[in-house]
Design an enzyme around this catalytic site. Structure first.
Site, mmCIF file in Angstrom:
data_model
loop_
_atom_site.group_PDB
_atom_site.id
_atom_site.type_symbol
_atom_site.label_atom_id
_atom_site.label_comp_id
_atom_site.label_asym_id
_atom_site.label_seq_id
_atom_site.Cartn_x
_atom_site.Cartn_y
_atom_site.Cartn_z
ATOM 1 N N GLY A 220 0.839 -1.202 0.000
ATOM 2 C CA GLY A 220 0.000 0.000 0.000
ATOM 3 C C GLY A 220 0.863 1.236 0.000
ATOM 4 N N ASN A 221 0.261 2.387 0.199
ATOM 5 C CA ASN A 221 1.042 3.617 0.321
ATOM 6 C C ASN A 221 0.342 4.560 1.281
ATOM 7 O OD1 ASN A 221 -0.682 5.607 -1.256
ATOM 8 N ND2 ASN A 221 -0.429 3.974 -2.754
ATOM 9 N N ARG A 222 0.980 5.704 1.551
ATOM 10 C CA ARG A 222 0.525 6.554 2.644
ATOM 11 C C ARG A 222 -0.500 7.606 2.228
ATOM 12 N NH1 ARG A 222 5.908 8.512 5.421
ATOM 13 N NH2 ARG A 222 4.412 9.928 6.362
ATOM 14 N N ALA A 286 -3.359 7.742 -5.393
ATOM 15 C CA ALA A 286 -1.980 7.245 -5.461
ATOM 16 C C ALA A 286 -2.074 5.763 -5.828
ATOM 17 C CB ALA A 286 -1.289 7.434 -4.126
#
Ligand code: C5P
Length: 409
Positions: A220-222, A286
């Site tokens: 995942g990402n932030r 994102a």
């Protein structure tokens, strides 16, 4: 009990709740309770259909006023005529707004008490649609929705998810809390926001994507989704019909926005294309660039010292939308960069054939992914505009100003 900060604008407001004939009518009971908790006065009018689902007595008990059910009730009319009631209200909320009720409102019918009240009032009207998803997606309903929006009617929901008939899709009544928040948001700005996106469809992607490695782990990402959600909210306030395709985030659905929740890049790709055609696409998500070639069916065991993941590229949703033969009026991308922001942003603008790219620097103290604030610069072929550090909600309003300018350029 008094209202919280978020519902403060509702204290002392005179709300007329018009209940339509759908199964979601039961949620309107909870809505009355919440509106009263927020300090509003509530009077309720029901269609004949609504009374098949919930009794007028329930609303009467919760609202503290007699429930109005008919134009031809002489006792009720004597106590307060329907025109008087329409004038009494300083806000009308129609929940649930069924497909039929939306059609009758769009055409200005006055064939029962509810439609007559909506026609006779000069107060702002908000509708919370709820219906089967095929009825919602039908061009007739979407046409009526556009007509109502064009007239300044505000829309909250519907949400995506399981429907009463065992199906799933956009059509669930917005939750009572969301409707209360939407009413509170517009408690004093209703007439003043320019409806300069009325009649346009805007699709926004927001949040991260999660790419499953195995049943318990993901890449995942932030991204928090805050910027994309703020942009969707802002576009809806300005009159656009907005579909928000959201990755896994914990954010409430902005008022008047149709939300589609997804998890992976592949699901986001599918949901974005399902939401087209549109006039404007804003890719604020994102999106993962890589995903496991094959997610493991069982939990990956720690059997060796190192682990190599076999990843493949995901589809570039933004570039594919921009390359659509059936051209959109404006395609806007976001770029989160840590260095050489302008240079990389302009390269992406060209490579993905976008109309505009909005770049922000991540990894700085005041701004970036999880922050409520940000600073950013928008680039298009012939120009650029910098937005100084501000709350993301304000930046979103300013970005929509620029999008309206570019649409009209
Ligand atoms: O190339 P990069 O990922 O930095 O570009 C960011 C922009 O591209 C964002 O607007 C993002 O939503 C979009 N994007 C996309 N699909 C991908 C990767 C990025 O739509 N697979």
């Amino acid at each position: 009990m008094t209202g919280s900060d978020k519902t403060q604008g509702l204290a002392g407001r005179r709300l007329l709740l018009c209940v339509g004939g759908g199964i979601a009518a039961y949620k309107a009971l909870e809505l009355v309770r919440r509106l009263r908790d927020a300090g509003a006065q509530v009077q309720v009018a029901m269609t004949a259909g609504a009374q098949q689902f919930v009794t007028p007595l329930s609303f009467q008990a919760l609202s503290g006023h007699p429930t109005r059910t008919s134009l031809w009730d002489s006792a009720a009319e004597q106590a307060m005529g329907h025109i008087e009631l329409a004038r009494w209200a300083d806000q009308v909320i129609v929940a649930p707004a069924t497909a039929d009720l939306m059609a009758r409102l769009a055409h200005g019918l006055a064939d029962d008490l509810v439609t007559t009240l909506c026609l006779a009032t000069t107060a702002p009207v908000m509708i919370a649609p709820a219906m089967n998803h095929r009825m919602w997606e039908h061009p007739a309903t979407q046409g009526n929705l556009a007509t109502l929006r064009g007239r300044g009617v505000r829309v909250v929901g519907p949400n995506d998810g399981p429907l009463a008939e065992g199906e799933s899709g956009p059509g669930r009544l917005a939750e009572p809390g969301e409707i209360v928040a939407a009413l509170a948001n517009h408690a004093d700005d209703a007439p003043s926001v320019p409806q300069d996106l009325a009649g346009l469809k805007v699709v926004v992607s927001a949040g991260p994507t999660y790419e499953d490695l195995d049943p318990v782990r993901y890449l995942g990402n932030r991204s928090s989704g805050k910027m994309g959600f703020a942009v969707a909210a802002s576009a809806a306030k300005r009159g656009a019909a907005v579909t928000l395709v959201a990755g896994p985030v914990h954010l409430p659905t902005p008022a008047g926005v149709t939300r589609v929740d997804v998890r992976s890049a592949a699901q986001m790709h599918q949901a974005v294309f399902a939401a087209l055609p549109a006039d404007v696409y804003i890719g604020a998500a994102a999106v993962a660039d890589y995903t496991p070639r094959v997610p493991a069916a069982d939990k990956i065991k720690k059997s060796s010292e190192s682990l190599a993941l076999d990843l493949v590229r995901t589809p570039d949703i933004l570039a594919e939308v921009a390359a659509q033969t059936q051209a959109l009026k404006l395609v806007v991308g976001f770029a989160a960069e840590t260095n050489n922001v302008a240079e990389y942003a302009r390269k992406k603008l060209e490579a993905k054939r976008l109309d505009m790219i909005v770049a922000n620097r991540v990894g700085i103290a005041d701004g970036g992914f999880e922050s409520d604030r940000n600073a950013m610069t928008a680039y298009w072929k012939e120009g650029e505009r910098s937005f100084a550090s501000a709350p993301k909600t304000q930046l979103a309003d300013e970005l929509i100003d620029l999008i309206v300018e570019r649409l009209n350029a």
